[in-house]
Design an enzyme around this catalytic site. Structure first.
Site, mmCIF file in Angstrom:
data_model
loop_
_atom_site.group_PDB
_atom_site.id
_atom_site.type_symbol
_atom_site.label_atom_id
_atom_site.label_comp_id
_atom_site.label_asym_id
_atom_site.label_seq_id
_atom_site.Cartn_x
_atom_site.Cartn_y
_atom_site.Cartn_z
ATOM 1 N N THR A 117 -6.322 8.934 -4.710
ATOM 2 C CA THR A 117 -6.730 9.242 -3.117
ATOM 3 C C THR A 117 -5.890 10.068 -2.054
ATOM 4 O O THR A 117 -5.791 10.553 -1.844
ATOM 5 C CB THR A 117 -5.788 7.746 -2.489
ATOM 6 O OG1 THR A 117 -6.257 6.404 -3.714
ATOM 7 C CG2 THR A 117 -5.280 6.845 -1.442
ATOM 8 N N GLU A 165 0.327 -1.452 -0.138
ATOM 9 C CA GLU A 165 -0.190 0.132 0.254
ATOM 10 C C GLU A 165 0.814 0.777 0.150
ATOM 11 O O GLU A 165 0.697 2.242 -0.618
ATOM 12 C CB GLU A 165 -0.832 0.102 1.042
ATOM 13 C CG GLU A 165 -2.006 -1.553 0.943
ATOM 14 C CD GLU A 165 -3.775 -0.582 0.024
ATOM 15 O OE1 GLU A 165 -3.088 -0.680 -1.174
ATOM 16 O OE2 GLU A 165 -4.078 -1.173 0.462
#
Lengths: 305, 305
Positions: free
Chosen positions: A183, A131
């Site tokens: 994001t 991530e």
């Protein structure tokens, strides 16, 4: 070393930031999922072979699955080598945990090859490195539900404390409008400070949602699917969001919201016919907006990866 | 009208602001409780007779029980009259819901006299008028657990949405150091804005606490009994707070915190011997501080009022 053994894994898509549960509640779905095959290779290091259309990096340090595996390999014999073949079905950037599926799938598969030497918490820790490569932040919002299954509550990240919540049957309809929401952008528009009174309303809903899921009380789940803090800010990045929410609820959905940081939007329903009506509403809305979109109908995946 | 009927009620003390559950989670305890007798009188209006040492007002508009009854009477025949005798055992200002016990007890008792014509939500609504007299704020933090029993989650106040959570057996030790903490002061020192990251940590704990209670997972309850927002600010008003917490946990308590807005401090334990050890620690701490104090040992009261 069993050089011939191949582990095949299907790593599911996940929905993070479950309405009021920003950064703490997420769930895994049965579909879509990524497929991965892993086996030992005779030389050290990682060989990544992409078997899909996405042209993702094959350099292990730049590939999310590679980065997760590299974190795991720091705790292994330096001579260990893996060959990982990835066939992604979860479109990167869609907001349903595509990078988490790659990262989590890779380390769960490798761990199976290693005779399950690492705990689930270890695997979350390794996968969070993937991530980091994907979004710059080592978050577990998608990793946790991908590995644990069901609905997961991340009570704490330091130390890691993940609680599995087994929900009643829930049907999930997800629409992915084909726009890009980065994001980093979705994160930067959030205020760093919030009103205490809004935080209190949010934690009332979190308590209500967790209680509703565990008590299998659909009415309570529905009332608690309210986000007064994040959704009002982030939803402006998603065309059609308010309309999707309004018409889905009118069609019988319990509620829903932004999946992860978007652009996908999910809705929960008690039964499949309702989920189907919701899917039709979503399609009609994005057709009328002239936006390419994809709609998934699935259910919550209860079993761990 | 059954003029001769007398309803006797025992209205329990309550703990509001259950650690991370500021403004949303509270519970009722078996002791202490206030005793009340109510009956119809032949003339309209309310006659309040105090049968205790606290010299509380008898003017219904200034008495919390009276204010709650007056709110109820606006929905009754104007000719209705009540005689209410109150024997308080819960010391006003101790932080364990003394005013809520009077307000809630009065309307629950009156409702029984009226053949239960009002719903529990109505009763909460009426009783909140008593809280307004006591603290200036119409809150339900103590009213809700007093009337519903068990642990209550106030998911929302507008509209009122109260959820009962049945916990595993929990022993409660409460220490009331005899100092004054005014609710208004305890409220005014709180910041109106909080960091989003702290709010997220708090809602992780709320989710964990609700899940721990419903899953009867004492370890999870213990880990979730953490308040990063309110306690660090308010605990400075309570001498010995950190010491009580540290030594209670060392003695085996699951955790605890400030009861309501203080000055009472509560600790939860899995069993009575631990609760007893906690009580001894509390007494030792306040003896060494030279502060008058009272310690209660009780359990969570599961049944409604």
């Amino acid at each position: 070393m069993q050089a011939a053994q191949i582990i095949h894994i299907e790593a599911p898509a996940t929905v993070a930031n479950m309405v009021c549960g920003f950064d703490i509640l997420g769930f895994a779905v049965k579909a879509p999922y990524d497929e991965m095959n892993i086996r030992f290779r005779d030389e050290p290091g990682i060989l990544i072979v992409n078997e899909d259309e996405y042209n993702l990096p094959t350099d292990p340090e730049k590939n999310v699955a590679g980065a997760a595996l590299l974190a795991m390999m720091q705790e292994l014999d330096p001579a260990t080598g893996f060959e990982l073949r990835i066939r992604k079905h979860i479109k990167p950037g869609s907001g349903v945990g595509s990078s988490a599926a790659s990262s989590a799938g890779a380390v769960v598969a490798a761990n199976r090859l290693l005779g399950n030497r690492f705990s689930r918490e270890d695997l979350v820790r390794f996968a969070m490195n993937g991530e980091k490569v994907a979004s710059g932040v080592k978050h577990a919002d998608n990793i946790a539900p991908c590995i644990y299954g069901g609905i997961t509550l991340i009570r704490s990240i330091h130390p890691l404390d993940i609680i599995t919540i087994t929900p009643p049957p829930l049907h999930v309809t997800i629409v992915h409008p084909q726009i890009e929401v980065r994001t980093a952008d979705a994160r930067s528009i959030l205020k760093k400070q919030v009103q205490l009174k809004d935080a209190i309303r949010q934690w009332g809903n979190i308590g209500g949602l967790v209680a509703g899921l565990l008590k299998q009380d659909y009415e309570l789940i529905s009332r608690s699917l309210e986000d007064v803090l994040i959704e009002p800010v982030r939803s402006i990045l998603i065309p059609g969001f308010d309309e999707v929410k309004r018409r889905s609820k009118a069609a019988g959905a319990l509620g829903g919201g932004i999946s992860g940081s978007g652009p996908s939007v999910f809705m929960l329903s008690k039964d499949e016919p309702t989920a189907q009506l919701v899917a039709e509403e979503m399609k009609a809305i994005y057709r009328s907006l002239g936006l390419d979109h994809h709609v998934y109908m699935t259910t919550i995946k209860a079993d761990p990866l």
